[in-house]
Design a protein around this motif. Structure first.
Motif, PDB file in Angstrom:
ATOM      1  N   TYR A 225       0.454   5.301  -2.690  1.00  0.00           N
ATOM      2  CA  TYR A 225       1.562   4.964  -3.565  1.00  0.00           C
ATOM      3  C   TYR A 225       1.273   5.519  -4.958  1.00  0.00           C
ATOM      4  CZ  TYR A 225       4.636   2.184  -6.481  1.00  0.00           C
ATOM      5  OH  TYR A 225       5.564   1.802  -7.411  1.00  0.00           O
TER       6      TYR A 225
ATOM      7  N   TYR B 250      -3.568  -6.984   3.684  1.00  0.00           N
ATOM      8  CA  TYR B 250      -4.458  -6.670   2.569  1.00  0.00           C
ATOM      9  C   TYR B 250      -5.028  -7.953   2.009  1.00  0.00           C
ATOM     10  CZ  TYR B 250      -0.343  -8.054  -0.075  1.00  0.00           C
ATOM     11  OH  TYR B 250       0.720  -8.767  -0.559  1.00  0.00           O
TER      12      TYR B 250
ATOM     13  N   ALA C 255      -3.210   3.173  -0.930  1.00  0.00           N
ATOM     14  CA  ALA C 255      -2.049   2.891  -0.080  1.00  0.00           C
ATOM     15  C   ALA C 255      -1.047   4.047  -0.120  1.00  0.00           C
ATOM     16  CB  ALA C 255      -1.375   1.606  -0.549  1.00  0.00           C
TER      17      ALA C 255
ATOM     18  N   ALA D 294       7.407  -0.209  -1.489  1.00  0.00           N
ATOM     19  CA  ALA D 294       6.190   0.073  -0.714  1.00  0.00           C
ATOM     20  C   ALA D 294       5.900  -1.068   0.259  1.00  0.00           C
ATOM     21  CB  ALA D 294       5.010   0.294  -1.653  1.00  0.00           C
TER      22      ALA D 294
ATOM     23  N   ASP E  26      -5.172  -2.730   5.400  1.00  0.00           N
ATOM     24  CA  ASP E  26      -4.829  -2.203   6.724  1.00  0.00           C
ATOM     25  C   ASP E  26      -3.333  -1.916   6.646  1.00  0.00           C
ATOM     26  OD1 ASP E  26      -4.331  -1.635   9.364  1.00  0.00           O
ATOM     27  OD2 ASP E  26      -5.154  -3.536  10.135  1.00  0.00           O
ATOM     28  N   LYS E  27      -3.002  -0.669   6.356  1.00  0.00           N
ATOM     29  CA  LYS E  27      -1.628  -0.294   6.017  1.00  0.00           C
ATOM     30  C   LYS E  27      -0.620  -0.603   7.126  1.00  0.00           C
ATOM     31  CE  LYS E  27       0.887   3.493   3.903  1.00  0.00           C
ATOM     32  NZ  LYS E  27       0.830   4.859   3.425  1.00  0.00           N
ATOM     33  N   ASP E  28      -1.004  -0.404   8.389  1.00  0.00           N
ATOM     34  CA  ASP E  28      -0.039  -0.656   9.463  1.00  0.00           C
ATOM     35  C   ASP E  28      -0.367  -1.922  10.264  1.00  0.00           C
ATOM     36  OD1 ASP E  28      -2.173   0.106  11.038  1.00  0.00           O
ATOM     37  OD2 ASP E  28      -1.251   1.949  11.775  1.00  0.00           O
TER      38      ASP E  28
ATOM     39  N   ASP F 155       8.426  -0.796   3.070  1.00  0.00           N
ATOM     40  CA  ASP F 155       8.117   0.355   3.927  1.00  0.00           C
ATOM     41  C   ASP F 155       6.913   0.100   4.830  1.00  0.00           C
ATOM     42  OD1 ASP F 155      10.206   1.675   2.713  1.00  0.00           O
ATOM     43  OD2 ASP F 155       8.935   2.985   1.469  1.00  0.00           O
ATOM     44  N   ASN F 156       6.101  -0.879   4.482  1.00  0.00           N
ATOM     45  CA  ASN F 156       4.888  -1.192   5.248  1.00  0.00           C
ATOM     46  C   ASN F 156       4.842  -2.691   5.571  1.00  0.00           C
ATOM     47  OD1 ASN F 156       3.312   1.491   4.987  1.00  0.00           O
ATOM     48  ND2 ASN F 156       3.969   1.033   2.908  1.00  0.00           N
TER      49      ASN F 156
ATOM     50  N   HIS G 158       3.967  -4.382   8.060  1.00  0.00           N
ATOM     51  CA  HIS G 158       2.840  -4.894   8.844  1.00  0.00           C
ATOM     52  C   HIS G 158       1.515  -4.801   8.093  1.00  0.00           C
ATOM     53  CE1 HIS G 158       5.557  -5.296  12.196  1.00  0.00           C
ATOM     54  NE2 HIS G 158       5.905  -4.024  12.075  1.00  0.00           N
ATOM     55  N   ALA G 159       1.573  -4.328   6.853  1.00  0.00           N
ATOM     56  CA  ALA G 159       0.345  -4.163   6.073  1.00  0.00           C
ATOM     57  C   ALA G 159      -0.377  -5.496   5.914  1.00  0.00           C
ATOM     58  CB  ALA G 159       0.664  -3.573   4.705  1.00  0.00           C
TER      59      ALA G 159
END
Length: 179
Positions: free
Chosen positions: A173, A114, A171, A105, A135-137, A108-109, A111-112
């Motif tokens: 997930y 948190y 998120a 996870a 902020d997921k992206d 895959d993200n 740029h997250a």
């Protein structure tokens, strides 16, 4: 004379009533005293237990948002041994099988963004309440927030299992550890 006989009769009746009340009170006082003693013992035991819990909590410093944020980021650090990682989570052993998926996870993200933000509230029951931002992206256009609790276990503040599951769900997930 009639008047004084009436007064004597009333005085005798009052004396009889007082005697009956004193007798009843004496009988009841032993049961009331036992009840009061039991309540006092229970209150003292509860107070002693509460003081013991307060003293144990007092020896563990209350962390602020930066410390809690570092703890969450540490839990997601791939360099941290899994045994140490699960020690940061309430019932952390349940998440052992999910660790590789959590790394996925994160990959895959990339740029997250948190973290835990102020304020942090001491609930005075062995838990802390804080806010987690995700902020997921990393764009700032889709920031999600959730309440997160930390539980004092074994002298350490650990992220609540329930709340960790909430963070993972926010998120998008899913893990078997969260049901």
């Amino acid at each position: 004379m009639v008047m004084s006989s009436t007064l004597l009769a009333r005085a005798a009746a009052a004396t009889a009533c007082l005697t009956a009340l004193v007798t009843l009170a004496a009988c009841a006082s032993s049961s009331d005293e036992a009840s009061v003693d039991a309540a006092r013992s229970s209150a003292n035991a509860s107070l002693s237990s509460s003081v013991a819990v307060s003293v144990s909590k007092a020896t563990v410093p209350l962390p602020g948002a930066p410390e809690l944020d570092a703890q969450i980021k540490r839990a997601l650090d791939p360099a941290l041994p899994d045994v140490e990682r699960t020690e940061l989570i309430e019932d952390g052993a349940a998440f052992s099988d999910a660790i590789p998926d959590m790394y996925k996870a994160l990959r895959d993200n990339p740029h997250a963004i948190y973290g835990v933000v102020d304020p942090v509230f001491d609930n005075r029951d062995g838990t802390l309440t804080a806010t987690m931002r995700l902020d997921k992206d990393g764009s700032g256009s889709n920031v999600r927030t959730t309440i997160v609790h930390f539980v004092l276990l074994d002298g350490k503040w650990k992220i609540s299992r329930t709340d960790l599951c909430g963070i993972l769900r926010s998120a998008d997930y899913r893990t078997a550890a969260c049901g």
